[in-house]
Motif scaffolding. Structure first.
Motif, PDB file in Angstrom:
ATOM      1  N   VAL A  30       0.834  -1.202   0.000  1.00 44.64           N
ATOM      2  CA  VAL A  30       0.000   0.000   0.000  1.00 44.64           C
ATOM      3  C   VAL A  30       0.871   1.256   0.000  1.00 44.64           C
ATOM      4  O   VAL A  30       0.627   2.211  -0.758  1.00 44.64           O
ATOM      5  CB  VAL A  30      -0.945  -0.019   1.215  1.00 44.64           C
ATOM      6  CG1 VAL A  30      -1.549   1.353   1.446  1.00 44.64           C
ATOM      7  CG2 VAL A  30      -2.056  -1.043   1.011  1.00 44.64           C
ATOM      8  N   LEU A  31       1.905   1.280   0.835  1.00 39.87           N
ATOM      9  CA  LEU A  31       2.790   2.445   0.900  1.00 39.87           C
ATOM     10  C   LEU A  31       3.543   2.636  -0.414  1.00 39.87           C
ATOM     11  O   LEU A  31       3.741   3.769  -0.871  1.00 39.87           O
ATOM     12  CB  LEU A  31       3.778   2.286   2.058  1.00 39.87           C
ATOM     13  CG  LEU A  31       3.175   2.312   3.465  1.00 39.87           C
ATOM     14  CD1 LEU A  31       4.248   2.033   4.516  1.00 39.87           C
ATOM     15  CD2 LEU A  31       2.507   3.656   3.736  1.00 39.87           C
ATOM     16  N   ASN A  47       9.659  -8.332  -6.593  1.00 40.64           N
ATOM     17  CA  ASN A  47      10.975  -7.939  -7.106  1.00 40.64           C
ATOM     18  C   ASN A  47      10.843  -7.157  -8.408  1.00 40.64           C
ATOM     19  O   ASN A  47      11.577  -6.194  -8.645  1.00 40.64           O
ATOM     20  CB  ASN A  47      11.849  -9.167  -7.323  1.00 40.64           C
ATOM     21  CG  ASN A  47      12.283  -9.815  -6.023  1.00 40.64           C
ATOM     22  OD1 ASN A  47      12.192  -9.204  -4.956  1.00 40.64           O
ATOM     23  ND2 ASN A  47      12.718 -11.055  -6.089  1.00 40.64           N
ATOM     24  N   ALA A  48       9.895  -7.577  -9.252  1.00 40.68           N
ATOM     25  CA  ALA A  48       9.656  -6.839 -10.495  1.00 40.68           C
ATOM     26  C   ALA A  48       9.194  -5.415 -10.187  1.00 40.68           C
ATOM     27  O   ALA A  48       9.611  -4.453 -10.852  1.00 40.68           O
ATOM     28  CB  ALA A  48       8.612  -7.565 -11.339  1.00 40.68           C
ATOM     29  N   LEU A  49       8.341  -5.259  -9.179  1.00 37.97           N
ATOM     30  CA  LEU A  49       7.896  -3.921  -8.785  1.00 37.97           C
ATOM     31  C   LEU A  49       9.052  -3.064  -8.280  1.00 37.97           C
ATOM     32  O   LEU A  49       9.159  -1.873  -8.616  1.00 37.97           O
ATOM     33  CB  LEU A  49       6.821  -4.030  -7.704  1.00 37.97           C
ATOM     34  CG  LEU A  49       5.409  -4.369  -8.187  1.00 37.97           C
ATOM     35  CD1 LEU A  49       4.521  -4.749  -7.002  1.00 37.97           C
ATOM     36  CD2 LEU A  49       4.791  -3.199  -8.947  1.00 37.97           C
ATOM     37  N   ALA A  50       9.923  -3.642  -7.475  1.00 39.21           N
ATOM     38  CA  ALA A  50      11.075  -2.897  -6.964  1.00 39.21           C
ATOM     39  C   ALA A  50      11.944  -2.381  -8.109  1.00 39.21           C
ATOM     40  O   ALA A  50      12.397  -1.223  -8.102  1.00 39.21           O
ATOM     41  CB  ALA A  50      11.904  -3.772  -6.021  1.00 39.21           C
ATOM     42  N   TYR A  73      10.298   0.669  -9.880  1.00 39.44           N
ATOM     43  CA  TYR A  73      10.433   1.943  -9.166  1.00 39.44           C
ATOM     44  C   TYR A  73      11.854   2.495  -9.268  1.00 39.44           C
ATOM     45  O   TYR A  73      12.049   3.714  -9.363  1.00 39.44           O
ATOM     46  CB  TYR A  73      10.020   1.771  -7.707  1.00 39.44           C
ATOM     47  CG  TYR A  73       8.520   1.696  -7.518  1.00 39.44           C
ATOM     48  CD1 TYR A  73       7.710   2.799  -7.753  1.00 39.44           C
ATOM     49  CD2 TYR A  73       7.901   0.516  -7.114  1.00 39.44           C
ATOM     50  CE1 TYR A  73       6.338   2.731  -7.592  1.00 39.44           C
ATOM     51  CE2 TYR A  73       6.526   0.441  -6.949  1.00 39.44           C
ATOM     52  CZ  TYR A  73       5.749   1.550  -7.195  1.00 39.44           C
ATOM     53  OH  TYR A  73       4.382   1.482  -7.036  1.00 39.44           O
ATOM     54  N   LEU A  74      12.848   1.639  -9.267  1.00 39.05           N
ATOM     55  CA  LEU A  74      14.229   2.099  -9.434  1.00 39.05           C
ATOM     56  C   LEU A  74      14.441   2.677 -10.836  1.00 39.05           C
ATOM     57  O   LEU A  74      15.143   3.686 -11.002  1.00 39.05           O
ATOM     58  CB  LEU A  74      15.197   0.949  -9.179  1.00 39.05           C
ATOM     59  CG  LEU A  74      15.373   0.518  -7.722  1.00 39.05           C
ATOM     60  CD1 LEU A  74      16.318  -0.684  -7.635  1.00 39.05           C
ATOM     61  CD2 LEU A  74      15.928   1.678  -6.882  1.00 39.05           C
ATOM     62  N   ILE A  75      13.844   2.036 -11.830  1.00 38.49           N
ATOM     63  CA  ILE A  75      13.956   2.556 -13.196  1.00 38.49           C
ATOM     64  C   ILE A  75      13.331   3.945 -13.287  1.00 38.49           C
ATOM     65  O   ILE A  75      13.903   4.872 -13.886  1.00 38.49           O
ATOM     66  CB  ILE A  75      13.280   1.592 -14.192  1.00 38.49           C
ATOM     67  CG1 ILE A  75      14.096   0.299 -14.302  1.00 38.49           C
ATOM     68  CG2 ILE A  75      13.133   2.252 -15.561  1.00 38.49           C
ATOM     69  CD1 ILE A  75      13.419  -0.766 -15.144  1.00 38.49           C
ATOM     70  N   ARG A  76      12.152   4.118 -12.695  1.00 35.69           N
ATOM     71  CA  ARG A  76      11.511   5.435 -12.709  1.00 35.69           C
ATOM     72  C   ARG A  76      12.401   6.499 -12.082  1.00 35.69           C
ATOM     73  O   ARG A  76      12.558   7.604 -12.623  1.00 35.69           O
ATOM     74  CB  ARG A  76      10.180   5.383 -11.952  1.00 35.69           C
ATOM     75  CG  ARG A  76       9.033   4.803 -12.713  1.00 35.69           C
ATOM     76  CD  ARG A  76       7.761   5.011 -11.905  1.00 35.69           C
ATOM     77  NE  ARG A  76       6.641   4.258 -12.439  1.00 35.69           N
ATOM     78  CZ  ARG A  76       5.470   4.155 -11.836  1.00 35.69           C
ATOM     79  NH1 ARG A  76       5.271   4.767 -10.674  1.00 35.69           N
ATOM     80  NH2 ARG A  76       4.492   3.453 -12.377  1.00 35.69           N
ATOM     81  N   ALA A  77      12.969   6.189 -10.929  1.00 35.50           N
ATOM     82  CA  ALA A  77      13.813   7.165 -10.240  1.00 35.50           C
ATOM     83  C   ALA A  77      15.000   7.562 -11.107  1.00 35.50           C
ATOM     84  O   ALA A  77      15.330   8.755 -11.228  1.00 35.50           O
ATOM     85  CB  ALA A  77      14.292   6.586  -8.908  1.00 35.50           C
ATOM     86  N   ILE A 122      13.063   5.568  -4.983  1.00 37.61           N
ATOM     87  CA  ILE A 122      14.034   4.730  -4.266  1.00 37.61           C
ATOM     88  C   ILE A 122      13.393   4.135  -3.012  1.00 37.61           C
ATOM     89  O   ILE A 122      13.580   2.949  -2.699  1.00 37.61           O
ATOM     90  CB  ILE A 122      15.280   5.568  -3.904  1.00 37.61           C
ATOM     91  CG1 ILE A 122      15.972   6.048  -5.184  1.00 37.61           C
ATOM     92  CG2 ILE A 122      16.239   4.760  -3.038  1.00 37.61           C
ATOM     93  CD1 ILE A 122      17.095   7.043  -4.935  1.00 37.61           C
ATOM     94  N   VAL A 123      12.610   4.949  -2.302  1.00 36.40           N
ATOM     95  CA  VAL A 123      11.928   4.470  -1.096  1.00 36.40           C
ATOM     96  C   VAL A 123      10.964   3.326  -1.440  1.00 36.40           C
ATOM     97  O   VAL A 123      10.894   2.312  -0.741  1.00 36.40           O
ATOM     98  CB  VAL A 123      11.171   5.621  -0.411  1.00 36.40           C
ATOM     99  CG1 VAL A 123      10.279   5.096   0.710  1.00 36.40           C
ATOM    100  CG2 VAL A 123      12.156   6.652   0.134  1.00 36.40           C
ATOM    101  N   ALA A 124      10.224   3.482  -2.540  1.00 32.98           N
ATOM    102  CA  ALA A 124       9.261   2.449  -2.940  1.00 32.98           C
ATOM    103  C   ALA A 124       9.962   1.140  -3.260  1.00 32.98           C
ATOM    104  O   ALA A 124       9.480   0.050  -2.915  1.00 32.98           O
ATOM    105  CB  ALA A 124       8.453   2.923  -4.146  1.00 32.98           C
TER     106      ALA A 124
END
Length: 412
Positions: free
Chosen positions: A226-227, A286-289, A292-296, A387-389
């Protein structure tokens, strides 16, 4: 006999999960697609009406996201109890009414009530929680992430199609008539709604809604999911609402804003399909992590590079690949861990936090610009939150909750 046979054939067709998938994809195409074109109205509205500036427009879109999020868990509960068709029909009508109201608005309050409140409520009943809940229940676990990806794909195609259509409507007529035209398109959701008829069917031991909510809210992985989705909403709402205006501020041509949003839409088609397929083969969290790193990284490079059409389109293409890819992965984790019985309700709660993030992303983007004359603070907030996500998703436990343990808990 022929009549009976025809009736049985029609009933069998209506129960075909592929038909539900098609109808859900079309509804997502209309609802999500149109919503992502609203940023194109910022410049013509603020230039035409002195009573509306970037902050007030941003607040209207922000409130839309907030209303979308706040109402979505309740829309999910209604869909789980009474079926998705009725909820989507009402939502489509509210969506169209909101666009009509916005078209006649000449003040910030009117725009906020139409584009913010009514469209926000309509979105809660026509988008992911309700649509993905209906689709997710019709497919087995081994095919569910792919099916959710295809349903989410409708939104991606909608983003791509709505941008040039909305630009053409604004250029050919006026922003107010463009809203009216989009309202007529929104009514298509009411027509498609009956194809998603049917209630959720329980799988395994019967569980009450209250028990399902307590189970999810007490699960650390659900809280982290959720976060993380809060971050997703913040990022997408800021970029979708303020990117066209940001490009104009950097002395780039007006066509580039629409081209960037259209590029996001078309690359999102491939990204959403890929993420749905990946989710059936590798760890979804892991795919979600990684997403989010790619977006950052992409946002950081875009802000640091000198502004140009090339850097903008490369940015849009890359960020678009991750745009809605989070949706099938996040929804599939919820279904995988907690089962499909209350999928619409639980996905609605996840999207509530997504829309709280969207509220802040759209509103703070406009507020930061009005206070500082720049979007830089929000751009770097997008990088940090990405990065936090990623860090939030790594430790999520995505193993299914055992049916036996759920049954024991229900009987205590």
């Amino acid at each position: 006999m022929r009549t009976a046979s025809s009736t049985l054939s029609a009933a069998h067709l209506l129960r075909d999960p592929r038909l539900v998938l098609l109808a859900g994809s079309i509804i997502a195409l209309v609802a999500v697609g149109m919503r992502h074109s609203f940023g194109l109205f910022l410049t013509p509205i603020t230039q035409d009406l002195q009573s509306i500036n970037r902050e007030s427009f941003g607040f209207a879109v922000a409130l839309q996201n907030l209303m979308w999020g706040l109402a979505q868990p309740f829309a999910g509960m209604m869909a789980d109890r009474f079926g998705s068709a009725r909820v989507i029909f009402v939502g489509g009508a509210l969506y169209a009414a909101g666009l009509i109201f916005a078209s006649a608005s000449s003040t910030a309050l009117g725009l906020t009530l139409g584009l913010g409140v009514l469209v926000g409520l309509g979105l809660s009943a026509t988008t992911y929680a309700v649509v993905l809940g209906a689709v997710g229940r019709r497919f087995p676990p081994e095919r569910r992430a792919t099916a959710l990806g295809v349903a989410s794909l409708g939104g991606s195609i909608g983003i791509f199609l709505s941008v040039p259509v909305t630009l053409a409507l604004i250029d050919s007529f006026h922003w107010s008539m463009a809203f009216v035209s989009l309202a007529l398109v929104a009514l298509a959701m009411c027509i498609m709604a009956p194809l998603l008829a049917g209630r959720a069917q329980a799988e395994g031991p019967e569980q009450s809604l209250r028990a399902a909510l307590e189970e999810a809210l007490g699960h650390k992985g659900f809280v982290m999911l959720v976060l993380g989705f809060f971050v997703c909403g913040f990022q997408l709402a800021f970029i979708g609402t303020h990117l066209p205006a940001y490009l104009l501020d950097r002395q780039l041509d007006v066509w580039l804003g629409g081209a960037a949003l259209a590029t996001i839409g078309i690359t999102n088609i491939a990204g959403t399909l890929a993420c749905g397929a990946i989710g059936d083969r590798v760890s979804k969290k892991n795919a979600l992590a990684v997403l989010y790193l790619i977006r950052a990284a992409v946002v950081a490079v875009f802000v640091l590079l000198p502004p140009s059409p090339l850097s903008t389109l490369v940015f849009a293409a890359t960020i678009g690949f991750t745009w809605l890819g989070t949706v099938p992965l996040t929804s599939a984790i919820v279904a995988q861990v907690f089962g499909p019985r209350y999928l619409a309700t639980l996905v609605g709660i996840v999207f509530l936090m997504h829309q709280l993030g969207s509220f802040l992303g759209a509103w703070l983007g406009g507020l930061a610009f009005e206070q500082t004359g720049s979007y830089d603070l929000i751009w770097w907030s997008v990088v940090l939150l990405g990065i936090v996500a990623a860090l939030l998703h790594w430790p999520i436990d995505e193993r299914p909750i055992a049916a036996e343990a759920r049954f024991v808990g229900a009987t205590k």
